[in-house]
Design an enzyme around this catalytic site. Structure first.
Site, short mmCIF file in Angstrom:
data_model
loop_
_atom_site.label_atom_id
_atom_site.label_comp_id
_atom_site.label_asym_id
_atom_site.label_seq_id
_atom_site.Cartn_x
_atom_site.Cartn_y
_atom_site.Cartn_z
N HIS A 309 0.84 -1.65 -0.33
CA HIS A 309 -0.28 -0.09 0.01
C HIS A 309 1.09 1.35 0.06
CE1 HIS A 309 -3.58 2.41 1.44
NE2 HIS A 309 -3.77 2.05 0.45
N ASP A 369 -7.72 -4.73 -0.44
CA ASP A 369 -8.63 -4.79 -1.43
C ASP A 369 -8.40 -6.57 -1.89
OD1 ASP A 369 -9.86 -2.73 -2.53
OD2 ASP A 369 -8.13 -1.78 -3.71
#
Ligand code: CMC
Length: 435
Positions: A309, A369
């Site tokens: 991320h 996700d």
């Protein structure tokens, strides 16, 4: 009162020095107020991607990427995920406080009052090609809402702003489900306002008029969590787009349509879809090692989708929460579920990557996700609808940020500068004289 801290900038060419005030927020790194830089020195800041630029003051969401912290209006995401529900989180993001009983009832009633979509809009929807991508439909339909609600488009009127916010939150599930029904050729379902927000969405997606529909409570909870976790994420690309569009005075439906268009890009809202495509490509648990090795190979552009991320460098707090829901949902599902082999690959990949030195050293953990893709797939939501659900969840964040911007005294039309690197000034040459 203590003197504000300053930082001094000196132009080495002229020796001119100016003090700039350091602004301190409630949490997070202080920022330097650079608004007078051009007037003082004639320089602008060059910051592609705005990676070091604070574009606004905001009291809505705070992220600490190093600590893995996410706060909505000061409340930790873990507590909201555990104790709250999506509509209450909507209230919190919009109004800055948790509702009391009366406020909650009236908000709930107000959202329910606006779930229906104008029949004219459905005729508009029927004009799309049979295989239109639902995100393309969503951009158009949400933008078109502005043509139905002339009664609430005065952005200077707080009541109009609030009515638009309610309409967007209430109608997104109906529009999203309609896009899906259109794509599979089934008749649209109408909202049933006695149902909760998530149940209502699921019935509009999956019920058919011929049969009763009872949503699975584990599925409802998993989707509710997904909506809470995606409700806002401060000044990301789509939210900044909504603010930029809104800074010109555009109506809220047009601004949210601009946000949806930005979310559509694979670098933003498309990662959960990429996870499922990757799992399909892996195809069999025996191939996982090969894909992990490819992800580690510097000469191979392949990356493990759903890992790593930009902001969260220790862990993604949303992933921690949704991981459990994902495991619960997979345990609850019938083992004959058609996606079961995919889920088994996902769970094995998760374990292998979490133990691999390459991923440990680079602090690459499964992100939100990774799990939301698996959850949506387990719920039977088709791949092309994944980003639509993200948009549905994020609409409240977009509209809350838009409302905040409109009452911000510092707000001006967004207008970045540029570093011009094109041709130097030159004179027009007649065609016959061009060499
Ligand atoms: N698989 C393999 N290696 C990776 C991955 C990955 N998914 N992500 C980063 N790395 C490696 C990268 O090669 C680099 O290695 P080295 O230091 O040896 O050169 C190191 O880790 C740091 O990578 P980076 O590109 O500098 O990290 P970044 O912060 O710029 O990128 C990211 C963050 C999310 C773009 C990236 O991790 C990635 O591409 N992940 C896969 C796509 C994905 O899941 N995106 C969804 C993010 S969550 C969405 C949201 O919050 O809205």
């Amino acid at each position: 009162m203590a003197e504000p801290k300053t930082v001094t900038i000196t132009d080495n060419a002229t020796g001119k020095s100016v003090d700039y005030t350091i602004l301190e927020g409630t949490h997070g790194a202080p920022v330097i107020d650079m608004q007078r830089l051009a007037a003082d020195f004639g320089y602008f800041c060059h910051d592609p991607g705005y990676t070091t630029t604070s574009s606004c003051r905001s009291a809505i969401t705070f992220i600490d990427g190093n600590k893995g912290e996410l706060l909505y209006r000061g409340y930790p995401i873990e507590q909201l995920a555990q104790e709250s529900n999506y509509l209450e989180v909507c209230y919190l993001l919009l109004y800055g406080k948790l509702p009391d009983q009366t406020e909650w009832e009236s908000f709930n009633r107000a959202v329910r009052q606006h779930t229906m979509v104008h029949e004219g809009l459905r005729r508009f929807m029927n004009g799309y090609r049979h295989d239109a991508h639902p995100m393309g439909m969503l951009v158009g339909i949400v933008g078109a809402l502005s043509t139905y609600y002339h009664d609430s488009l005065d952005i200077q009127d707080p009541e109009h702003r609030e009515l638009s916010a309610l309409r967007i939150i209430a109608k997104m599930p109906s529009i999203a489900a309609d896009c899906y029904k259109y794509s599979i050729g089934q008749p649209y379902m109408y909202p049933i306002n006695s149902l909760g927000y998530v149940e209502n969405f699921l019935q509009m997606m999956f019920a058919v008029r011929a049969e009763p529909y009872v949503p699975n409570p584990v599925a409802v909870r998993a989707l509710e969590l997904m909506l809470i976790l995606h409700a806002d994420h401060e000044q990301n690309a789509s939210t900044s787009t909504v603010r930029l569009a809104g800074s010109s005075g555009a109506n809220p439906f047009a601004c949210i349509a601009a946000g949806i268009a930005t979310l559509w890009g694979p670098a933003h809202g498309g990662a959960n879809e990429a996870v499922i495509r990757m799992l399909n490509e892996i195809g069999d648990a025996r191939h996982i090692r090969k894909f992990v090795d490819r992800a580690k190979d510097k000469d191979d552009p392949f990356r493990l989708m759903g890992f790593g991320h930009r902001v969260y460098k220790n862990f993604d707090p949303r992933a921690k929460i949704i991981r459990q829901a994902c495991h619960d949902l997979l345990n609850d599902l019938d083992s004959s579920h058609s996606n079961q082999p995919l889920f088994e690959i996902a769970l094995e990949l998760e374990q292998i990557a979490l133990k691999d030195d390459y991923f440990i050293q680079r602090k690459l953990y499964p992100n939100v996700d990774f799990y939301s893709g698996i959850i949506l797939s387990a719920l039977g939501i088709p791949l092309s609808m994944f980003t639509v659900l993200f948009a549905m969840a994020r609409s409240v964040g977009w509209i809350a940020q838009w409302m905040e911007m409109l009452v911000d005294k510092e707000q001006r039309i967004g207008r970045p500068q540029q570093l011009y690197v094109g041709a130097a000034r030159r004179d027009y040459v007649a065609m016959d004289d061009r060499g």
